[in-house]
Write a protein that holds these residues in place. Structure first.
Motif, PDB file in Angstrom:
ATOM      1  N   ARG A   1      95.969  17.951  -4.779  1.00 44.22           N
ATOM      2  CA  ARG A   1      95.826  16.661  -5.514  1.00 44.22           C
ATOM      3  C   ARG A   1      95.154  15.583  -4.717  1.00 44.22           C
ATOM      4  NH1 ARG A   1     101.684  17.578  -7.754  1.00 44.22           N
ATOM      5  NH2 ARG A   1     101.136  18.684  -9.525  1.00 44.22           N
ATOM      6  N   ARG A   2      95.686  15.469  -3.485  1.00 47.94           N
ATOM      7  CA  ARG A   2      94.923  14.536  -2.465  1.00 47.94           C
ATOM      8  C   ARG A   2      93.557  14.619  -2.485  1.00 47.94           C
ATOM      9  NH1 ARG A   2      99.967  15.484   0.267  1.00 47.94           N
ATOM     10  NH2 ARG A   2      98.979  16.641   1.856  1.00 47.94           N
ATOM     11  N   VAL A   3      93.094  16.098  -1.978  1.00 45.90           N
ATOM     12  CA  VAL A   3      91.856  16.301  -1.920  1.00 45.90           C
ATOM     13  C   VAL A   3      90.908  15.961  -3.160  1.00 45.90           C
ATOM     14  CG1 VAL A   3      90.011  18.090  -1.696  1.00 45.90           C
ATOM     15  CG2 VAL A   3      91.919  18.020  -0.412  1.00 45.90           C
ATOM     16  N   GLY A   4      91.538  16.158  -4.363  1.00 47.33           N
ATOM     17  CA  GLY A   4      90.920  16.078  -5.641  1.00 47.33           C
ATOM     18  C   GLY A   4      90.599  14.497  -5.895  1.00 47.33           C
ATOM     19  N   GLN A   5      91.693  13.542  -5.258  1.00 49.35           N
ATOM     20  CA  GLN A   5      91.705  12.232  -5.484  1.00 49.35           C
ATOM     21  C   GLN A   5      90.592  11.507  -4.821  1.00 49.35           C
ATOM     22  OE1 GLN A   5      92.817  10.125  -7.551  1.00 49.35           O
ATOM     23  NE2 GLN A   5      91.445   8.600  -6.569  1.00 49.35           N
ATOM     24  N   ARG A   6      90.558  12.178  -3.375  1.00 52.92           N
ATOM     25  CA  ARG A   6      89.270  11.763  -2.467  1.00 52.92           C
ATOM     26  C   ARG A   6      87.905  12.002  -3.018  1.00 52.92           C
ATOM     27  NH1 ARG A   6      92.330  14.479   1.654  1.00 52.92           N
ATOM     28  NH2 ARG A   6      93.881  13.330   2.217  1.00 52.92           N
ATOM     29  N   ILE A   7      87.916  13.263  -3.674  1.00 55.55           N
ATOM     30  CA  ILE A   7      86.531  13.609  -4.425  1.00 55.55           C
ATOM     31  C   ILE A   7      86.437  12.552  -5.396  1.00 55.55           C
ATOM     32  CG2 ILE A   7      85.386  15.121  -5.906  1.00 55.55           C
ATOM     33  CD1 ILE A   7      86.963  17.480  -4.273  1.00 55.55           C
TER      34      ILE A   7
ATOM     35  N   ILE B   1      84.908  19.915 -12.412  1.00 60.82           N
ATOM     36  CA  ILE B   1      85.099  18.564 -11.807  1.00 60.82           C
ATOM     37  C   ILE B   1      86.356  17.965 -12.055  1.00 60.82           C
ATOM     38  CG2 ILE B   1      84.091  16.365 -11.426  1.00 60.82           C
ATOM     39  CD1 ILE B   1      82.446  18.869 -10.266  1.00 60.82           C
ATOM     40  N   VAL B   2      86.780  17.942 -13.561  1.00 65.49           N
ATOM     41  CA  VAL B   2      87.900  17.307 -14.042  1.00 65.49           C
ATOM     42  C   VAL B   2      89.109  18.157 -13.200  1.00 65.49           C
ATOM     43  CG1 VAL B   2      89.377  16.999 -15.937  1.00 65.49           C
ATOM     44  CG2 VAL B   2      86.783  16.372 -16.367  1.00 65.49           C
ATOM     45  N   ASN B   3      88.927  19.391 -13.313  1.00 70.84           N
ATOM     46  CA  ASN B   3      90.099  20.206 -12.907  1.00 70.84           C
ATOM     47  C   ASN B   3      90.229  20.053 -11.144  1.00 70.84           C
ATOM     48  OD1 ASN B   3      91.182  21.160 -15.385  1.00 70.84           O
ATOM     49  ND2 ASN B   3      89.636  23.108 -15.126  1.00 70.84           N
ATOM     50  N   VAL B   4      89.290  19.808 -10.768  1.00 66.13           N
ATOM     51  CA  VAL B   4      89.343  19.923  -9.296  1.00 66.13           C
ATOM     52  C   VAL B   4      90.033  18.320  -8.989  1.00 66.13           C
ATOM     53  CG1 VAL B   4      87.808  19.356  -7.040  1.00 66.13           C
ATOM     54  CG2 VAL B   4      87.455  21.388  -8.738  1.00 66.13           C
ATOM     55  N   GLU B   5      89.290  17.378  -9.378  1.00 70.16           N
ATOM     56  CA  GLU B   5      89.805  15.912  -9.171  1.00 70.16           C
ATOM     57  C   GLU B   5      91.442  15.810  -9.630  1.00 70.16           C
ATOM     58  OE1 GLU B   5      85.597  13.380  -9.804  1.00 70.16           O
ATOM     59  OE2 GLU B   5      87.277  13.249 -11.296  1.00 70.16           O
ATOM     60  N   LEU B   6      91.738  16.554 -10.582  1.00 67.48           N
ATOM     61  CA  LEU B   6      93.101  16.251 -10.997  1.00 67.48           C
ATOM     62  C   LEU B   6      94.019  17.327  -9.914  1.00 67.48           C
ATOM     63  CD1 LEU B   6      92.911  16.291 -15.004  1.00 67.48           C
ATOM     64  CD2 LEU B   6      93.473  14.403 -13.262  1.00 67.48           C
ATOM     65  N   GLY B   7      93.538  18.066  -9.242  1.00 65.22           N
ATOM     66  CA  GLY B   7      94.195  19.079  -8.333  1.00 65.22           C
ATOM     67  C   GLY B   7      94.859  20.370  -9.317  1.00 65.22           C
TER      68      GLY B   7
END
Length: 77
Positions: free
Chosen positions: A10-16, A41-47
């Motif tokens: 989730r933290r990585v997704g937030q940084r993205i 992209i949505v799924n990555v950003e949300l973790g």
């Protein structure tokens, strides 16, 4: 999956997401640049999911942010 891994994802997704917004890119445009579906992209950003390494490298290039900044671990993380 251990909670610590989910939290880190989730933290990585937030940084993205932050880097994408700083680069003035929409999720749609980033998806086009990385050659993935916007939902990815949505799924990555949300973790929810972890991107493949090649996708992560292309995201870093598209948002003009070093990969190390997107995946770094800092104090208290």
């Amino acid at each position: 999956m251990p909670e610590r891994v989910i939290a880190r994802r989730r933290r990585v997704g937030q940084r993205i997401r932050t880097a994408r917004e700083m680069a003035n890119l929409t999720q749609e445009r980033l998806a086009e640049l990385v050659d993935v579906d916007r939902r990815t992209i949505v799924n990555v950003e949300l973790g929810y999911t972890s991107p493949r390494l090649d996708t992560l490298l292309m995201i870093a290039d598209a948002v003009r942010t070093p990969l190390s900044e997107l995946v770094r671990e800092g104090a208290g993380e």
